[in-house]
Motif scaffolding. Structure first.
Motif, PDB file in Angstrom:
ATOM      1  N   THR A  55      -1.454  -4.134  61.234  1.00  0.00           N
ATOM      2  CA  THR A  55      -0.970  -5.432  60.749  1.00  0.00           C
ATOM      3  C   THR A  55       0.443  -5.671  61.242  1.00  0.00           C
ATOM      4  OG1 THR A  55      -2.297  -5.108  58.752  1.00  0.00           O
ATOM      5  CG2 THR A  55      -0.693  -6.885  58.696  1.00  0.00           C
ATOM      6  N   MET A  56       0.560  -6.504  62.262  1.00  0.00           N
ATOM      7  CA  MET A  56       1.877  -6.817  62.838  1.00  0.00           C
ATOM      8  C   MET A  56       1.881  -8.284  63.244  1.00  0.00           C
ATOM      9  SD  MET A  56       2.653  -3.601  65.385  1.00  0.00           S
ATOM     10  CE  MET A  56       1.164  -3.785  66.378  1.00  0.00           C
ATOM     11  N   GLY A  61      -2.469  -4.637  66.049  1.00  0.00           N
ATOM     12  CA  GLY A  61      -2.679  -3.350  66.696  1.00  0.00           C
ATOM     13  C   GLY A  61      -4.027  -3.228  67.398  1.00  0.00           C
ATOM     14  N   ILE A  62      -5.044  -3.889  66.884  1.00  0.00           N
ATOM     15  CA  ILE A  62      -6.364  -3.815  67.506  1.00  0.00           C
ATOM     16  C   ILE A  62      -6.308  -4.488  68.884  1.00  0.00           C
ATOM     17  CG2 ILE A  62      -8.790  -4.520  67.353  1.00  0.00           C
ATOM     18  CD1 ILE A  62      -8.067  -2.342  65.325  1.00  0.00           C
ATOM     19  N   ALA A  82      -2.140   1.202  56.969  1.00  0.00           N
ATOM     20  CA  ALA A  82      -2.365   1.227  55.520  1.00  0.00           C
ATOM     21  C   ALA A  82      -3.772   0.758  55.176  1.00  0.00           C
ATOM     22  CB  ALA A  82      -1.346   0.339  54.814  1.00  0.00           C
ATOM     23  N   LEU A  83      -4.469   0.140  56.150  1.00  0.00           N
ATOM     24  CA  LEU A  83      -5.829  -0.360  55.910  1.00  0.00           C
ATOM     25  C   LEU A  83      -6.785   0.825  55.995  1.00  0.00           C
ATOM     26  CD1 LEU A  83      -5.604  -3.567  58.128  1.00  0.00           C
ATOM     27  CD2 LEU A  83      -5.314  -3.393  55.647  1.00  0.00           C
TER      28      LEU A  83
ATOM     29  N   HIS B 108      -8.090  -9.200  53.320  1.00  0.00           N
ATOM     30  CA  HIS B 108      -7.083  -9.363  54.374  1.00  0.00           C
ATOM     31  C   HIS B 108      -5.709  -9.489  53.768  1.00  0.00           C
ATOM     32  CE1 HIS B 108     -10.265  -9.852  57.270  1.00  0.00           C
ATOM     33  NE2 HIS B 108     -10.807 -10.799  56.537  1.00  0.00           N
ATOM     34  N   ILE B 109      -4.758  -8.796  54.392  1.00  0.00           N
ATOM     35  CA  ILE B 109      -3.382  -8.863  53.889  1.00  0.00           C
ATOM     36  C   ILE B 109      -2.451  -9.410  54.963  1.00  0.00           C
ATOM     37  CG2 ILE B 109      -3.759  -6.944  52.280  1.00  0.00           C
ATOM     38  CD1 ILE B 109      -2.134  -5.156  54.212  1.00  0.00           C
ATOM     39  N   SER B 110      -1.404 -10.033  54.489  1.00  0.00           N
ATOM     40  CA  SER B 110      -0.409 -10.589  55.420  1.00  0.00           C
ATOM     41  C   SER B 110       0.646  -9.523  55.714  1.00  0.00           C
ATOM     42  CB  SER B 110       0.274 -11.801  54.773  1.00  0.00           C
ATOM     43  OG  SER B 110       1.105 -11.369  53.692  1.00  0.00           O
TER      44      SER B 110
END
Lengths: 120, 148
Positions: A55-56, A61-62, A82-83, B108-110
């Protein structure tokens, strides 16, 4: 020394990973806060191994993993996120990552995960 | 708060402190937020928006003195304002992200948004506050998930 690039939008995380590898097999050659910067720094520093957050902003990242693998199929990527669900881990591996490590992690877990992916 | 949501949240929080900080956190009794609390300029709050299987947000608020401790526990020497904001954002990020194990890949998270003060606002409908105690420091998680 194996050239390592760290990709994470958190400066605290980037520095934490960097500190862990001050005296190990790895030398940190680049530190990026998103996928766009990672692609630019990859060209400049040619890392052999990458730790990659998912998450960026700008580019996640994917997507960054897919693009790096596209440019260099021999690069080793450890996704660090963190996922922590199985589907995300599968998605990362299918994108070309060599390993998946969930946050939070211990120093030993990170070290072990990195050594595992370079052993492959 | 629905049992699954609370279980997911508590598990994430406990795991974060145990692994990241090598120390246990004490979880207080969650309560429903009824009114706006006082502004706390000595605190920072990291907020993550959530959408998909759950819709709402989660925020983590902690006093600066605690955030400094969290950084030092990590071996971080830079306790600048920017790094303190980064740390509280990362805490919110990890706690939220770890809840995905319970809610699935459509949770989904921000990326985190960090603000000064505590996220206690009067338009926070049906928000739950989960008080935390770590090494004598008080911090809190405030969570709002829209009713299904």
């Amino acid at each position: 020394m194996i050239r390592l690039m760290i990709v994470d939008d958190s400066n605290v995380m980037r520095r934490a990973i960097e500190r862990l590898h001050g005296n190990s097999l790895f030398t940190v050659v680049a530190s990026a806060e998103n996928g766009v910067e990672a692609m630019r720094l990859w060209e400049e520093t040619d890392p052999e191994v990458v730790t990659m957050d998912i998450t960026m902003p700008e580019m996640d990242g994917i997507e960054t993993t897919k693009r790096l693998i596209d440019q260099n199929p021999y690069i080793r990527i450890l996704v660090v996120s963190a996922l922590n669900d199985e589907a995300t881990a599968i998605e990362a591996i299918e994108a070309g990552a060599n390993g998946f490590l969930c946050k939070p992690f211990t120093d030993e877990q990170l070290q072990s995960a990195l050594e595992e992916i370079i052993r492959e | 708060m629905e049992e699954l949501r609370l279980k997911a949240l508590v598990e994430s929080v406990v795991n974060f402190f145990r692994v990241h900080q090598h120390d246990d956190v004490v979880i207080g009794m969650p309560y429903l937020l009824e009114k706006e609390g006082p502004y706390r300029p000595d605190c920072l709050t990291g907020t993550i928006s959530v959408h998909g299987t759950e819709n709402g947000w989660l925020s983590y608020s902690a006093p600066l003195v605690m955030i400094r401790q969290l950084l030092k526990q990590l071996g971080e020497t830079d306790t600048s304002a920017q790094n303190m904001k980064d740390m509280v954002g990362e805490v919110a990020n990890v706690i939220s992200g770890n809840m995905r194990k319970h809610f699935g890949p459509e949770f989904h998270i921000s990326t985190p948004v960090v603000t000064k003060g505590v996220s206690v606002t009067s338009d926070s409908k049906r928000c739950y506050v989960v008080p935390l105690k770590w090494r004598q420091h008080d911090s809190s998680i405030v969570v709002y998930f829209r009713e299904k």
